[in-house]
Design a protein around this motif. Sequence first.
Motif, mmCIF file in Angstrom:
data_model
loop_
_atom_site.group_PDB
_atom_site.id
_atom_site.type_symbol
_atom_site.label_atom_id
_atom_site.label_comp_id
_atom_site.label_asym_id
_atom_site.label_seq_id
_atom_site.Cartn_x
_atom_site.Cartn_y
_atom_site.Cartn_z
ATOM 1 N N PRO A 190 1.247 -1.490 -0.327
ATOM 2 C CA PRO A 190 -0.021 0.273 0.134
ATOM 3 C C PRO A 190 0.614 1.147 0.469
ATOM 4 C CG PRO A 190 -0.190 -1.466 2.078
ATOM 5 C CD PRO A 190 0.509 -2.139 1.520
ATOM 6 N N HIS A 191 1.694 1.072 0.401
ATOM 7 C CA HIS A 191 2.808 2.024 0.772
ATOM 8 C C HIS A 191 3.353 2.136 -0.933
ATOM 9 C CE1 HIS A 191 5.533 -0.550 2.167
ATOM 10 N NE2 HIS A 191 7.036 0.196 1.389
ATOM 11 N N VAL A 192 3.385 2.211 -1.838
ATOM 12 C CA VAL A 192 4.240 2.132 -3.070
ATOM 13 C C VAL A 192 3.258 2.167 -4.235
ATOM 14 C CG1 VAL A 192 5.201 0.527 -4.635
ATOM 15 C CG2 VAL A 192 5.803 0.711 -2.105
ATOM 16 N N GLN A 193 3.385 2.906 -5.349
ATOM 17 C CA GLN A 193 3.092 3.499 -6.036
ATOM 18 C C GLN A 193 3.777 3.363 -7.862
ATOM 19 O OE1 GLN A 193 1.839 7.387 -7.385
ATOM 20 N NE2 GLN A 193 0.126 7.057 -8.686
ATOM 21 N N ILE A 194 3.665 2.241 -8.200
ATOM 22 C CA ILE A 194 4.157 2.114 -9.732
ATOM 23 C C ILE A 194 3.709 3.225 -10.539
ATOM 24 C CG2 ILE A 194 5.052 0.188 -11.131
ATOM 25 C CD1 ILE A 194 5.065 -2.036 -9.290
ATOM 26 N N LEU A 195 4.698 3.634 -11.415
ATOM 27 C CA LEU A 195 4.311 4.845 -12.100
ATOM 28 C C LEU A 195 4.153 4.230 -12.972
ATOM 29 C CD1 LEU A 195 6.323 7.812 -11.106
ATOM 30 C CD2 LEU A 195 3.425 7.028 -10.852
ATOM 31 N N TYR A 240 6.519 1.155 -16.241
ATOM 32 C CA TYR A 240 7.401 0.505 -16.327
ATOM 33 C C TYR A 240 8.367 0.865 -18.439
ATOM 34 C CZ TYR A 240 10.582 -3.451 -19.032
ATOM 35 O OH TYR A 240 11.608 -4.000 -19.278
ATOM 36 N N ASP A 241 9.569 1.218 -18.101
ATOM 37 C CA ASP A 241 10.391 1.587 -19.557
ATOM 38 C C ASP A 241 11.052 1.254 -20.234
ATOM 39 O OD1 ASP A 241 12.666 3.253 -21.072
ATOM 40 O OD2 ASP A 241 10.976 4.922 -20.048
ATOM 41 N N ASP A 242 10.158 0.439 -21.230
ATOM 42 C CA ASP A 242 11.284 -0.952 -22.327
ATOM 43 C C ASP A 242 12.266 -0.367 -22.299
ATOM 44 O OD1 ASP A 242 8.604 -1.841 -22.147
ATOM 45 O OD2 ASP A 242 7.363 -0.668 -23.676
ATOM 46 N N ALA A 243 12.356 0.979 -22.721
ATOM 47 C CA ALA A 243 13.967 1.763 -23.152
ATOM 48 C C ALA A 243 15.057 1.239 -22.007
ATOM 49 C CB ALA A 243 14.085 3.040 -24.133
ATOM 50 N N ALA A 244 14.046 2.096 -21.236
ATOM 51 C CA ALA A 244 15.473 2.057 -20.278
ATOM 52 C C ALA A 244 15.262 0.240 -19.427
ATOM 53 C CB ALA A 244 15.501 1.986 -19.060
ATOM 54 N N ARG A 245 13.977 -0.808 -19.561
ATOM 55 C CA ARG A 245 13.914 -2.041 -18.914
ATOM 56 C C ARG A 245 14.318 -1.597 -17.555
ATOM 57 N NH1 ARG A 245 17.903 -2.291 -22.107
ATOM 58 N NH2 ARG A 245 19.905 -2.395 -21.201
ATOM 59 N N ALA A 246 13.511 -0.332 -16.963
ATOM 60 C CA ALA A 246 13.362 -0.321 -15.272
ATOM 61 C C ALA A 246 12.057 0.194 -15.038
ATOM 62 C CB ALA A 246 13.845 1.079 -15.586
ATOM 63 N N LEU A 247 11.633 -0.198 -13.875
ATOM 64 C CA LEU A 247 10.147 -0.079 -13.212
ATOM 65 C C LEU A 247 10.702 1.197 -12.307
ATOM 66 C CD1 LEU A 247 7.815 -1.358 -12.735
ATOM 67 C CD2 LEU A 247 8.410 -2.521 -10.819
ATOM 68 N N LEU A 248 9.400 2.219 -12.846
ATOM 69 C CA LEU A 248 9.798 3.346 -11.750
ATOM 70 C C LEU A 248 8.291 3.502 -10.879
ATOM 71 C CD1 LEU A 248 10.169 4.130 -14.915
ATOM 72 C CD2 LEU A 248 11.381 5.681 -13.919
ATOM 73 N N ALA A 249 9.053 4.214 -9.660
ATOM 74 C CA ALA A 249 7.807 3.913 -8.699
ATOM 75 C C ALA A 249 7.979 5.090 -7.086
ATOM 76 C CB ALA A 249 7.927 2.375 -7.777
ATOM 77 N N VAL A 250 7.419 5.244 -6.516
ATOM 78 C CA VAL A 250 7.638 6.056 -5.899
ATOM 79 C C VAL A 250 7.509 5.546 -4.486
ATOM 80 C CG1 VAL A 250 6.571 7.627 -4.104
ATOM 81 C CG2 VAL A 250 6.491 7.984 -7.185
ATOM 82 N N VAL A 251 8.165 5.293 -3.007
ATOM 83 C CA VAL A 251 7.597 4.650 -1.716
ATOM 84 C C VAL A 251 7.213 5.611 -0.374
ATOM 85 C CG1 VAL A 251 8.523 2.976 -0.287
ATOM 86 C CG2 VAL A 251 9.788 2.586 -3.168
ATOM 87 N N ASP A 252 6.829 5.605 -0.193
ATOM 88 C CA ASP A 252 5.644 6.872 0.620
ATOM 89 C C ASP A 252 6.208 5.663 1.858
ATOM 90 O OD1 ASP A 252 4.842 8.071 2.502
ATOM 91 O OD2 ASP A 252 2.857 7.368 2.253
ATOM 92 N N GLN A 253 7.631 6.489 2.043
ATOM 93 C CA GLN A 253 8.485 6.706 4.029
ATOM 94 C C GLN A 253 7.368 6.188 5.554
ATOM 95 O OE1 GLN A 253 10.888 3.927 1.988
ATOM 96 N NE2 GLN A 253 12.174 4.392 3.558
ATOM 97 N N THR A 254 6.483 7.206 5.244
ATOM 98 C CA THR A 254 5.192 7.051 6.247
ATOM 99 C C THR A 254 4.619 6.169 6.372
ATOM 100 O OG1 THR A 254 3.867 8.883 4.773
ATOM 101 C CG2 THR A 254 5.518 9.594 6.141
ATOM 102 N N ARG A 255 4.417 5.335 5.436
ATOM 103 C CA ARG A 255 3.269 4.422 5.499
ATOM 104 C C ARG A 255 4.513 2.233 5.304
ATOM 105 N NH1 ARG A 255 -0.915 5.075 1.293
ATOM 106 N NH2 ARG A 255 -1.586 3.280 2.319
#
Length: 182
Positions: free
Chosen positions: A123-128, A130-145
């Motif tokens: 629940p404290h992670v929001q995946i924004l 997946y970038d195909d070219a960079a082969r990377a998953l971009l996410a925001v982690v809410d450290q308060t939760r």
Amino acid sequence: MTSYCALLRGISPGKPGNDKLRETFTGLGFEEVCTLLSSGNVLFTTSSAKPARELENRIQQALQQQTGIGCGTILRSRQELQALVEQQPFGDLSHGKTSYLTVTFLKEPQDHSGTQFPAEPLPHVQILKYDDAARALLAVVDQTRGKTPDYMSWLQRNYGKEITTRTWRTVTKVLTKLPDPN
């Protein structure tokens, strides 16, 4: 010449040490070798025309032989990182104590076209995205939760061990330090 960042998995500050990492990469014939931070970011240039996968394997074998550490090795070229950064995937969001902007680099490409990501993350992670070219998953982690290690465990369960995560701040710092061979 091509500039790369070797993103090493499982490197902790002081082990095996930046001097040993630089020595290993220089011994492989790479040029302009430098390390960034103490978490396994090795920047270098090479005139080799070998595919990145071959270079990853050479680096991983050398690290195992010379340091005894069987860490995972994922390469990204300066061009790949620059294309990712130029997209500004995090928009106005900023990295700080309460909100971590993370980039998880995967060795193998993923196909997320038209599908959801594996099992809803914590629940404290929001995946924004997946970038195909960079082969990377971009996410925001809410450290308060919740905490980042919980997310790291989720990533490993869903994507395996051939991944490594960096903060957005580290990714942009890597890009500014990578030699531009042009």
